[in-house]
Scaffold this motif. Structure first.
Motif, PDB file in Angstrom:
ATOM      1  N   ILE A  43       0.838  -1.205   0.000  1.00 11.34           N
ATOM      2  CA  ILE A  43       0.000   0.000   0.000  1.00 11.34           C
ATOM      3  C   ILE A  43       0.872   1.254   0.000  1.00 11.34           C
ATOM      4  O   ILE A  43       0.603   2.215  -0.734  1.00 11.34           O
ATOM      5  CB  ILE A  43      -0.949  -0.002   1.223  1.00 11.34           C
ATOM      6  N   THR A  46       2.379   1.642  -3.459  1.00  9.26           N
ATOM      7  CA  THR A  46       1.342   1.963  -4.449  1.00  9.26           C
ATOM      8  C   THR A  46       0.946   3.429  -4.361  1.00  9.26           C
ATOM      9  O   THR A  46       0.844   4.130  -5.380  1.00  9.26           O
ATOM     10  CB  THR A  46       0.103   1.071  -4.234  1.00  9.26           C
ATOM     11  N   TYR A  58      -5.855   9.076   0.570  1.00  6.57           N
ATOM     12  CA  TYR A  58      -4.725   8.169   0.375  1.00  6.57           C
ATOM     13  C   TYR A  58      -3.450   8.713   1.019  1.00  6.57           C
ATOM     14  O   TYR A  58      -2.559   7.939   1.371  1.00  6.57           O
ATOM     15  CB  TYR A  58      -4.536   7.895  -1.115  1.00  6.57           C
ATOM     16  N   PRO A 282      -4.542  -3.548   5.750  1.00  2.65           N
ATOM     17  CA  PRO A 282      -4.316  -3.528   4.291  1.00  2.65           C
ATOM     18  C   PRO A 282      -5.287  -4.410   3.525  1.00  2.65           C
ATOM     19  O   PRO A 282      -5.667  -4.073   2.403  1.00  2.65           O
ATOM     20  CB  PRO A 282      -2.872  -4.035   4.152  1.00  2.65           C
ATOM     21  N   TYR A 285      -8.608  -2.381   3.277  1.00  6.29           N
ATOM     22  CA  TYR A 285      -8.547  -1.230   2.375  1.00  6.29           C
ATOM     23  C   TYR A 285      -8.315  -1.621   0.918  1.00  6.29           C
ATOM     24  O   TYR A 285      -8.744  -0.903   0.012  1.00  6.29           O
ATOM     25  CB  TYR A 285      -7.468  -0.255   2.842  1.00  6.29           C
ATOM     26  N   THR A 286      -7.628  -2.735   0.671  1.00  7.06           N
ATOM     27  CA  THR A 286      -7.397  -3.135  -0.727  1.00  7.06           C
ATOM     28  C   THR A 286      -8.576  -3.912  -1.291  1.00  7.06           C
ATOM     29  O   THR A 286      -8.982  -3.703  -2.437  1.00  7.06           O
ATOM     30  CB  THR A 286      -6.123  -3.983  -0.858  1.00  7.06           C
ATOM     31  N   VAL A 292      -7.563   1.582  -5.193  1.00  5.70           N
ATOM     32  CA  VAL A 292      -6.275   1.025  -4.763  1.00  5.70           C
ATOM     33  C   VAL A 292      -5.938  -0.211  -5.588  1.00  5.70           C
ATOM     34  O   VAL A 292      -4.794  -0.374  -6.041  1.00  5.70           O
ATOM     35  CB  VAL A 292      -6.305   0.679  -3.257  1.00  5.70           C
ATOM     36  N   LYS A 293      -6.919  -1.082  -5.808  1.00  8.61           N
ATOM     37  CA  LYS A 293      -6.670  -2.297  -6.588  1.00  8.61           C
ATOM     38  C   LYS A 293      -6.289  -1.958  -8.029  1.00  8.61           C
ATOM     39  O   LYS A 293      -5.374  -2.566  -8.597  1.00  8.61           O
ATOM     40  CB  LYS A 293      -7.908  -3.202  -6.562  1.00  8.61           C
ATOM     41  N   MET A 296      -2.747  -0.629  -8.105  1.00 11.03           N
ATOM     42  CA  MET A 296      -1.781  -1.723  -7.957  1.00 11.03           C
ATOM     43  C   MET A 296      -1.600  -2.474  -9.268  1.00 11.03           C
ATOM     44  O   MET A 296      -0.476  -2.792  -9.667  1.00 11.03           O
ATOM     45  CB  MET A 296      -2.252  -2.692  -6.862  1.00 11.03           C
TER      46      MET A 296
END
Length: 310
Positions: A43, A46, A58, A282, A285-286, A292-293, A296
């Motif tokens: 995270i 990223t 973020y 994490p 949140y992911t 976020v995904k 990544m």
């Protein structure tokens, strides 16, 4: 002022004295620690290198993952090593250092969660003024203020710890140094100091939790005026935050808002607070955050593409 102590080191009894269970502790928490490091560092990297994750939410998530990494590293490695060690000793100075760092990062996590709730409140309830209120300069100022507040809180804990005289048993029935286990070993009347610890730590946890819950209730109430798509996105983000808040504050309130009495579940509750929460944050949140995904995936795609061209 530091009291005269005949105790120069403490012995941590850990989670269990059973050799077979100690091996299980080693394996389980080694996996948890590696997972915590990988998840939080992923995270952090990223957010740092992604161009799409530049919003204040973020920015604060970056610091939450950073704090979780430090928090877990403070506790887990010693727990893992002690699981296979014959003598689980920790010096007096190391013990107090651990108390200081434990409260520094624990308090910082609380403040970051409060700032994340503040960010969501402004974004949802005052969208037209969001860019002005939550500017980059304001976010940096708030984080610096949070670090200062955490340092002051930790110094208060150390000042109280230094007033505790130890001249009897040095066996800490725990896997880490904290104020509650140390209070049980102190050779003095601990009523006043325990009250100050409860005010300093317990009140901080409880009041922050109440503020956070009220803020999320206000946010949910204001979502009535948003579109269906806006409500869905806001609910997804707020749900993740609420889950993290409950996981963080539930154990914290249980540990620091009561007298120094021992309950059978004490160690397991603190394990959830010090090791479980940094591991789960994490994931929460992911798994629940599409941005976020996607960020990544893009970063991995760029990295793989650049490697293939070499």
């Amino acid at each position: 002022m530091k009291q005269n102590n005949s105790v120069t080191e403490f012995i941590l009894l850990g989670l269990t004295q059973d050799p077979k269970r100690q091996k299980m502790v080693f394996v389980i928490f080694f996996i948890f620690y590696v997972g915590t490091l990988m998840g939080n560092l992923l995270i952090i990297m990223t957010i740092k290198f992604s161009r799409t994750l530049g919003s204040p939410m973020y920015f604060f998530l970056f610091y939450l993952s950073l704090v979780d990494t430090c928090f877990s590293t403070l506790i887990a490695p010693r727990l893992i090593v002690d699981a296979l060690s014959a003598k689980k000793s920790i010096s007096y100075s190391e013990c107090l250092t651990q108390v200081f760092a434990l409260h520094l990062f624990g308090c910082m996590e609380i403040f970051v969660l409060v700032l994340m709730a503040m960010d969501r409140y402004v974004a949802i309830c005052k969208p037209l003024n969001y860019a002005t209120i939550m500017s980059r300069q304001v976010c940096i100022f708030l984080i610096v203020l949070a670090w200062i507040g955490s340092f002051i809180h930790s110094m208060a804990q150390i000042i109280l710890a230094l007033r505790l005289p130890f001249s009897g048993s040095n066996l800490i029935d725990h896997y880490c140094c904290d104020m509650q286990p140390l209070l049980k070993l102190a050779c003095m009347d601990i009523y006043v100091i325990n009250l100050l610890v409860a005010i300093n730590s317990g009140a901080l946890c409880a009041s922050s939790f109440i503020i956070l819950m009220i803020s999320y209730i206000v946010i949910l109430h204001s979502l009535r005026n948003h579109s269906a798509e806006g409500r869905k996105k806001a609910l997804s983000t707020c749900t993740s935050h609420v889950i993290v808040v409950v996981l963080s504050f539930g154990p914290c309130i249980f540990i620091y808002t009561r007298p120094p009495t021992t309950f059978p579940m004490d160690k397991m509750v603190e394990v959830l607070y010090t090791i479980g929460t940094p591991f789960l944050n994490p994931l929460i949140y992911t798994l629940r955050n599409a941005e976020v995904k996607n960020a990544m995936r893009k970063l991995w795609h760029v990295r793989i593409t650049s490697e293939s061209k070499r």
